[in-house]
Every structure is written in C-alpha cells, then in structure tokens.
Design an enzyme around this catalytic site. Structure first.
Site, PDB file in Angstrom:
ATOM      1  N   ASP A  19       0.831  -1.207   0.000  1.00  0.00           N
ATOM      2  CA  ASP A  19       0.000   0.000   0.000  1.00  0.00           C
ATOM      3  C   ASP A  19       0.865   1.257   0.000  1.00  0.00           C
ATOM      4  O   ASP A  19       1.961   1.262   0.558  1.00  0.00           O
ATOM      5  CB  ASP A  19      -0.897  -0.024   1.250  1.00  0.00           C
ATOM      6  CG  ASP A  19      -2.039   0.968   1.140  1.00  0.00           C
ATOM      7  OD1 ASP A  19      -2.268   1.527   0.052  1.00  0.00           O
ATOM      8  OD2 ASP A  19      -2.703   1.193   2.168  1.00  0.00           O
ATOM      9  N   ARG A  70       1.958  -5.137   6.005  1.00  0.00           N
ATOM     10  CA  ARG A  70       1.256  -4.078   5.288  1.00  0.00           C
ATOM     11  C   ARG A  70       2.079  -2.794   5.392  1.00  0.00           C
ATOM     12  O   ARG A  70       2.488  -2.398   6.486  1.00  0.00           O
ATOM     13  CB  ARG A  70      -0.152  -3.828   5.840  1.00  0.00           C
ATOM     14  CG  ARG A  70      -0.848  -2.723   5.038  1.00  0.00           C
ATOM     15  CD  ARG A  70      -2.304  -2.549   5.372  1.00  0.00           C
ATOM     16  NE  ARG A  70      -2.907  -1.613   4.408  1.00  0.00           N
ATOM     17  CZ  ARG A  70      -4.161  -1.658   3.987  1.00  0.00           C
ATOM     18  NH1 ARG A  70      -4.969  -2.586   4.444  1.00  0.00           N
ATOM     19  NH2 ARG A  70      -4.612  -0.783   3.115  1.00  0.00           N
ATOM     20  N   ASN A  85     -10.513  -2.652  -6.171  1.00  0.00           N
ATOM     21  CA  ASN A  85      -9.724  -1.764  -7.045  1.00  0.00           C
ATOM     22  C   ASN A  85     -10.375  -1.523  -8.409  1.00  0.00           C
ATOM     23  O   ASN A  85     -10.045  -0.552  -9.097  1.00  0.00           O
ATOM     24  CB  ASN A  85      -8.301  -2.310  -7.261  1.00  0.00           C
ATOM     25  CG  ASN A  85      -7.399  -2.158  -6.052  1.00  0.00           C
ATOM     26  OD1 ASN A  85      -6.442  -2.910  -5.881  1.00  0.00           O
ATOM     27  ND2 ASN A  85      -7.693  -1.193  -5.196  1.00  0.00           N
TER      28      ASN A  85
HETATM   29  C1  FPP Z   1      -1.595   0.424  -3.425  1.00  0.00           C
HETATM   30  O1  FPP Z   1      -1.213   1.738  -3.606  1.00  0.00           O
HETATM   31  C2  FPP Z   1      -1.179  -0.446  -4.491  1.00  0.00           C
HETATM   32  C3  FPP Z   1      -2.015  -1.020  -5.442  1.00  0.00           C
HETATM   33  C4  FPP Z   1      -3.442  -0.750  -5.543  1.00  0.00           C
HETATM   34  C5  FPP Z   1      -1.549  -1.954  -6.442  1.00  0.00           C
HETATM   35  C6  FPP Z   1      -0.248  -2.650  -6.213  1.00  0.00           C
HETATM   36  C7  FPP Z   1       0.477  -2.589  -7.477  1.00  0.00           C
HETATM   37  C8  FPP Z   1       1.811  -2.534  -7.603  1.00  0.00           C
HETATM   38  C9  FPP Z   1       2.733  -2.630  -6.460  1.00  0.00           C
HETATM   39  C10 FPP Z   1       2.423  -2.326  -8.934  1.00  0.00           C
HETATM   40  C11 FPP Z   1       2.403  -3.450  -9.891  1.00  0.00           C
HETATM   41  C12 FPP Z   1       2.373  -4.816  -9.344  1.00  0.00           C
HETATM   42  C13 FPP Z   1       2.953  -5.891  -9.910  1.00  0.00           C
HETATM   43  C14 FPP Z   1       2.729  -7.231  -9.321  1.00  0.00           C
HETATM   44  C15 FPP Z   1       3.823  -5.788 -11.084  1.00  0.00           C
HETATM   45  P1  FPP Z   1      -2.359   2.833  -3.614  1.00  0.00           P
HETATM   46  O2  FPP Z   1      -2.568   3.233  -5.029  1.00  0.00           O
HETATM   47  O3  FPP Z   1      -3.558   2.322  -2.918  1.00  0.00           O
HETATM   48  O4  FPP Z   1      -1.664   3.971  -2.794  1.00  0.00           O
HETATM   49  P2  FPP Z   1      -2.383   5.104  -1.944  1.00  0.00           P
HETATM   50  O5  FPP Z   1      -3.225   4.421  -0.906  1.00  0.00           O
HETATM   51  O6  FPP Z   1      -1.232   5.863  -1.363  1.00  0.00           O
HETATM   52  O7  FPP Z   1      -3.178   5.926  -2.912  1.00  0.00           O
END
Ligand code: FPP
Length: 241
Positions: free
Chosen positions: A20, A188, A68
């Site tokens: 996250d 996390r 998501n």
């Molecule tokens: C959370 O950050 C992350 C995600 C929703 C997706 C996870 C994806 C990756 C780590 C990149 C690609 C993955 C692979 C396996 C190649 P957020 O967008 O919720 O962050 P925020 O809460 O700060 O907005």
C-alpha cells in the site's frame, strides 16, 4: 541485505504483503500516481528477489483487489498495463531464479491480454521448485469464501460431500489458496492498520507487521526488519508456551 539474517532461527514459510502507498509516494515526490505504481513494481522485483534468495517458500502479493475495479478507468488501465509489462520483462528473471508464478482471484475478470500473459508465465514457470510467487489479482477474501461455499453446496447437493463431513480441510480445498500453507507473516506498508479483505481465512494465526514505509520505499532492509520482528515473536497458536 542485513547479514544478521543468517542468524535468524526461524523464517516464515509463507509471507503475504499488502503493498500500500504507491499513490502517497507519488504525491510526496511530486509525481503522477502512475509513477507511484511504476516505482511499486520496482519494489516488487526487489522484494521477490530477496525472498527467493532467503529460500522462503511462499510469497503472496496483493496486487489488485476486487475493490480496485472501482478506481478511475485510466488508473485501472495503468495497473493492467504495468502487470503485462512486468510479466513480459520478468519472465527470464523468474526462470533464472527458479521462481514459480501462480495467481489467485477472480482471474476471469481480468482483461484478456492480461490473462494471456499471466497464463503464459504461469505455464512457463510451472516446473520451477524455488519460491512460489502468488499474485492476488481481482482478489477479495469474501468473494473467495463465497465461491467456496457455492462449490461445497453443489457437491453436497450431488452427494459428493456429506454435510457432517464439512471441516476446515474441506473448506481449505475449495479456496483459491488450496495449494498454499497458511500465512505466517502478513506485512502491510503505508501505516494503514487494516486487512482490507485479504486472505481472511488464511491469516487466522499469522503474525501481523505494519510499517509506515510506503510500498515503493520498501526494500531488502525493510524486509529484514519484518523478519527480525517475526523472529522475536512467540507463536502459541492458542496454546500455552
Ligand atoms: C496500493 O497503492 C497499491 C495497489 C493498488 C496496487 C499494487 C500494485 C503494484 C505494487 C504495482 C504493480 C504490481 C505488480 C505485481 C507488477 P495505492 O494506489 O492504494 O496507494 P495510496 O493508498 O497511497 O493511494
């Protein structure tokens, strides 16, 4: 990586990570959200490498949740494209490191192009017997449990399972994670202290580790700290020590 890790008495068999904070990392660094996800993908590579070098058998990453899908269309597209480009660029490294890729979730909901690349890499790495890297994609724990209940009910209706025989083993066998052991350590990032519908059944006795680092900042040293914390804990599984 921290040399002390060689002295750790116990390593988890199964680490699961809620990655996250990509968006907040981007904001903090004056970049667009897409750059945050790209940096997140780089962190994935580092952590997979470190876990595999340590000989940890299972790593499960929460890459895309059922929730998501509700993000703006362009962000969903970015994440899907990033997945395809990572699958394409990492296949050689996965083969070289003897890593087996698998995926859990409602994979049918992923765009066809993503499914094709995903199944291609799953097939090409299927004989690897090092670390088992599982991507949770279009994954939600409640949906996973829901589909298990449907499958079991169908089997009861068709006399393939007797109601009185339904137990934890049978339930396990109908989860997406049927081939995985329970999670030992759940990490996390980003300072949020919640589970967000991830592996609800499988974390029953997991040790929980929360860090304020944002996912793109998480690296080998961060993993070392999580493993050191895991090492200090006494796991009693509801019994006395
Ligand atoms: C959370 O950050 C992350 C995600 C929703 C997706 C996870 C994806 C990756 C780590 C990149 C690609 C993955 C692979 C396996 C190649 P957020 O967008 O919720 O962050 P925020 O809460 O700060 O907005």
């Amino acid at each position: 990586m921290d040399k002390n890790l060689n002295n750790l008495k116990k390593l988890p068999k199964h680490i699961a990570i809620i990655m996250d904070g990509n968006g907040r990392w981007a904001k903090k660094n004056g970049k667009k959200r897409v750059a945050g996800h790209e940096a997140g993908a780089k962190a994935v590579n580092k952590v997979v490498d470190a876990v595999s070098k340590l000989g940890i058998k299972h790593l499960t990453l929460y890459a895309f949740s059922t929730e998501n899908w509700g993000r703006p269309k362009n962000e969903v597209n970015t994440l899907m494209s990033l997945l395809v480009s990572s699958l394409k660029s990492e296949i050689h490294s996965l083969l070289e490191k003897n890593i087996k890729l698998t995926a859990i979730g409602s994979l049918k909901k992923l765009p066809k192009l993503v499914q094709n690349h995903l199944y291609d890499v799953i097939k090409k790495t299927s004989l690897n017997n090092g670390t088992n890297l599982t991507l949770a994609l279009s994954y939600g724990a409640r949906e996973e449990i829901n589909q298990a209940v449907i499958q079991i009910s169908e089997k009861v209706k068709n006399n393939l399972i007797l109601t009185r025989n339904i137990d934890e083993t049978i339930i396990n066998e109908h989860l997406y994670t049927k081939n995985l052991p329970d999670v030992d350590l759940l990490i996390r990032t980003s300072g949020e202290v919640r589970i967000s519908n991830f592996l609800l059944w499988q974390i029953a006795y997991a040790e929980l580790y929360f860090t304020n680092e944002l996912w793109p900042e998480f690296n080998e040293d961060s993993l070392s700290m999580a493993l050191e914390s895991f090492n200090k804990r006494e796991r009693r599984f509801g019994k006395t020590s």
